[in-house]
Design an enzyme around this catalytic site. Structure first.
Site, mmCIF file in Angstrom:
data_model
loop_
_atom_site.group_PDB
_atom_site.id
_atom_site.type_symbol
_atom_site.label_atom_id
_atom_site.label_comp_id
_atom_site.label_asym_id
_atom_site.label_seq_id
_atom_site.Cartn_x
_atom_site.Cartn_y
_atom_site.Cartn_z
ATOM 1 C CB CYS A 1 51.074 -41.864 73.376
ATOM 2 S SG CYS A 1 52.341 -42.784 72.492
ATOM 3 C CG HIS B 1 52.590 -38.319 74.688
ATOM 4 N ND1 HIS B 1 53.313 -39.205 75.447
ATOM 5 C CD2 HIS B 1 52.785 -38.685 73.394
ATOM 6 C CE1 HIS B 1 53.917 -40.065 74.649
ATOM 7 N NE2 HIS B 1 53.613 -39.770 73.397
ATOM 8 C CG ASN C 1 56.885 -41.187 72.752
ATOM 9 O OD1 ASN C 1 56.236 -41.634 73.696
ATOM 10 N ND2 ASN C 1 56.348 -40.908 71.579
HETATM 11 O O1 UT7 Z 1 53.856 -41.013 70.768
HETATM 12 C C1 UT7 Z 1 52.949 -40.800 69.754
HETATM 13 C C2 UT7 Z 1 53.091 -39.490 69.185
HETATM 14 N N1 UT7 Z 1 54.206 -39.448 68.257
HETATM 15 C C3 UT7 Z 1 54.649 -38.293 67.879
HETATM 16 O O2 UT7 Z 1 54.194 -37.295 68.368
HETATM 17 C C4 UT7 Z 1 55.679 -38.207 66.780
HETATM 18 C C5 UT7 Z 1 55.301 -37.111 65.829
HETATM 19 N N2 UT7 Z 1 56.267 -36.853 64.796
HETATM 20 C C6 UT7 Z 1 57.489 -36.335 65.052
HETATM 21 O O3 UT7 Z 1 57.850 -36.103 66.200
HETATM 22 C C7 UT7 Z 1 58.362 -35.959 63.880
HETATM 23 O O4 UT7 Z 1 57.617 -36.056 62.687
HETATM 24 C C8 UT7 Z 1 59.633 -36.851 63.771
HETATM 25 C C9 UT7 Z 1 60.585 -36.521 64.910
HETATM 26 C C10 UT7 Z 1 59.253 -38.300 63.792
HETATM 27 C C11 UT7 Z 1 60.369 -36.522 62.458
HETATM 28 O O5 UT7 Z 1 60.684 -35.146 62.392
HETATM 29 P P1 UT7 Z 1 60.401 -34.346 61.057
HETATM 30 O O6 UT7 Z 1 60.860 -32.970 61.286
HETATM 31 O O7 UT7 Z 1 58.957 -34.548 60.696
HETATM 32 O O8 UT7 Z 1 61.393 -35.031 60.051
HETATM 33 P P2 UT7 Z 1 61.058 -35.730 58.646
HETATM 34 O O9 UT7 Z 1 60.320 -36.996 58.851
HETATM 35 O O10 UT7 Z 1 60.489 -34.699 57.736
HETATM 36 O O11 UT7 Z 1 62.506 -36.091 58.143
HETATM 37 C C12 UT7 Z 1 63.450 -35.051 57.749
HETATM 38 C C13 UT7 Z 1 64.704 -35.696 57.263
HETATM 39 C C14 UT7 Z 1 64.465 -36.798 56.234
HETATM 40 O O12 UT7 Z 1 65.509 -36.717 55.266
HETATM 41 P P3 UT7 Z 1 65.251 -36.022 53.845
HETATM 42 O O13 UT7 Z 1 64.120 -36.810 53.211
HETATM 43 O O14 UT7 Z 1 64.873 -34.616 54.156
HETATM 44 O O15 UT7 Z 1 66.563 -36.180 53.166
HETATM 45 C C15 UT7 Z 1 64.642 -38.063 57.024
HETATM 46 O O16 UT7 Z 1 65.072 -39.148 56.256
HETATM 47 O O17 UT7 Z 1 65.383 -36.325 58.367
HETATM 48 C C16 UT7 Z 1 65.703 -37.664 58.007
HETATM 49 N N3 UT7 Z 1 65.699 -38.467 59.223
HETATM 50 C C17 UT7 Z 1 66.772 -38.627 60.005
HETATM 51 N N4 UT7 Z 1 68.039 -38.177 59.917
HETATM 52 C C18 UT7 Z 1 68.890 -38.510 60.888
HETATM 53 C C19 UT7 Z 1 64.651 -39.130 59.777
HETATM 54 N N5 UT7 Z 1 65.047 -39.716 60.930
HETATM 55 C C20 UT7 Z 1 66.347 -39.408 61.098
HETATM 56 C C21 UT7 Z 1 67.295 -39.725 62.089
HETATM 57 N N6 UT7 Z 1 68.542 -39.249 61.954
HETATM 58 N N7 UT7 Z 1 66.988 -40.464 63.184
#
Ligand code: UT7
Length: 325
Positions: A119, A252, A282
């Site tokens: 990225c 990005h 993205n």
């Molecule tokens: O391009 C390279 C750069 N990449 C990035 O910049 C990505 C960086 N990371 C992010 O943008 C975020 O970490 C994510 C968008 C990937 C995830 O967001 P988050 O706020 O960190 O969520 P999380 O991983 O803490 O997940 C929270 C909850 C989890 O459930 P529990 O364990 O709290 O019950 C996940 O299982 O959300 C759940 N979850 C989803 N629920 C519905 C994860 N993905 C999904 C989904 N739909 N698609």
């Protein structure tokens, strides 16, 4: 006379298939994968992404974006003497997407190569093109970010497959006696390879390992906010400018929360933040030139504006380019 490089024109291209969060959620539900429009919007800011048809490659998307950039610059393809394509989803293992794209533009002879910095690829590619122009190795370069990330997504992994899309963006960068690119700052730290990767490879006619994207989203998130602030500050210092000089921040486009967090740390009004992640998802190396072109064509970004472009991603890689448009 000092020799600089300057953006002469921008272009972009999105494959026509537009997939809303609701469309994607419905498709994933048929595979037993649960997600929702609300979760995706709240956590990422993404509403829509585009997916390329199965026979469409990064060089196809990149060539279209390049044609639009050439047209905007008033430059003929035959005048181009350097092509750099930033991509992590090239058409083939080799040759490069840049060589394939060069042929699609009907030109031959100039150097053409890919840059692989995930990225951060576009800011890496732009910095290389700037250096080559400043040394006289090139006069008119096409710098392109092009991706078909839909090919490497695991549609059973809801933590990643809702985030990415396909697309391409391009600029014509040309030699100028007026400063365009003012400074840049590139970095990598390979100890973080595992937090964002596609660990598979091709060997002996077989795919070895998993060829689908893996990401530790929270680890990437935490690193991203810090390095984007550092890279912006370092770039401003190199150029002898301050945050107050930035007209538009084009980070990005991965997650609206990271982007807004970066703007806040730099004490920039959110009005100065270019946001297209809602409409594109993205698109990795394509996200910055896509956001740039959309904002130029909408009239938001004008000639003379000072832009801070910032990439961050797999590697771990990050970097920034400050330029007068
Ligand atoms: O391009 C390279 C750069 N990449 C990035 O910049 C990505 C960086 N990371 C992010 O943008 C975020 O970490 C994510 C968008 C990937 C995830 O967001 P988050 O706020 O960190 O969520 P999380 O991983 O803490 O997940 C929270 C909850 C989890 O459930 P529990 O364990 O709290 O019950 C996940 O299982 O959300 C759940 N979850 C989803 N629920 C519905 C994860 N993905 C999904 C989904 N739909 N698609």
């Amino acid at each position: 006379m000092t020799r600089y490089s300057r953006i002469a024109g921008t272009g972009s291209y999105l494959p026509p298939r537009r997939v809303t969060n609701a469309d994607l959620a419905a498709e994933l539900a048929t595979k037993g994968v649960e997600t929702s429009d609300q979760w995706i919007i709240e956590r990422t800011g993404i509403r829509v992404r585009h997916f390329a048809a199965p026979d469409v490659t990064s060089s196809d998307l990149g060539a279209q974006a390049a044609r639009h950039a050439l047209e905007a610059a008033g430059v003929a393809a035959s005048e181009i003497d350097l092509i750099i394509v930033a991509t992590s989803t090239p058409d083939m293992v080799f040759p490069s997407a840049a060589c394939i794209l060069q042929n699609k533009l009907g030109i031959a002879g100039c150097p053409a190569f890919d840059v692989q910095a995930v990225c951060s690829g576009f800011v890496y590619a732009l910095t290389i093109a700037d250096s080559m122009i400043k040394t006289g190795a090139a006069n008119k370069a096409l710098v392109i970010g092009a991706e078909v990330f839909s090919r490497i997504l695991d549609f059973k992994d809801r933590t990643t497959c809702v985030l990415f899309g396909d697309g391409a963006g391009a600029v014509v960068l040309e030699a100028s006696d007026q400063p365009g690119i003012l400074a840049s700052d590139l970095h990598a730290d390979g100890k973080h390879v595992g937090i964002l990767c596609v660990p598979g490879t091709v060997s002996g006619g077989q795919v070895l390992g998993d060829p689908l994207l893996k990401m530790d989203g929270q680890a990437v998130f935490k690193l991203a906010v810090g390095v984007l602030e550092d890279a912006a500050r370092a770039t401003l210092a190199k150029a002898g400018r301050t945050e107050a000089d930035i007209d538009w921040l084009i980070p990005h486009q991965a997650n609206i929360r990271i982007m807004q967090g970066t703007a806040k740390r730099l004490k920039l009004s959110l009005d100065k933040l270019i946001v297209t992640v809602d409409e594109h998802g993205n698109t990795s190396a394509a996200s910055i030139p896509l956001a740039l072109d959309v904002s130029v064509r909408s009239g938001k970004i004008k000639k003379g504006d000072t832009l801070m472009l910032e990439g961050v991603g797999g590697g771990f890689t990050w970097g920034a380019v400050l330029l007068d448009f």
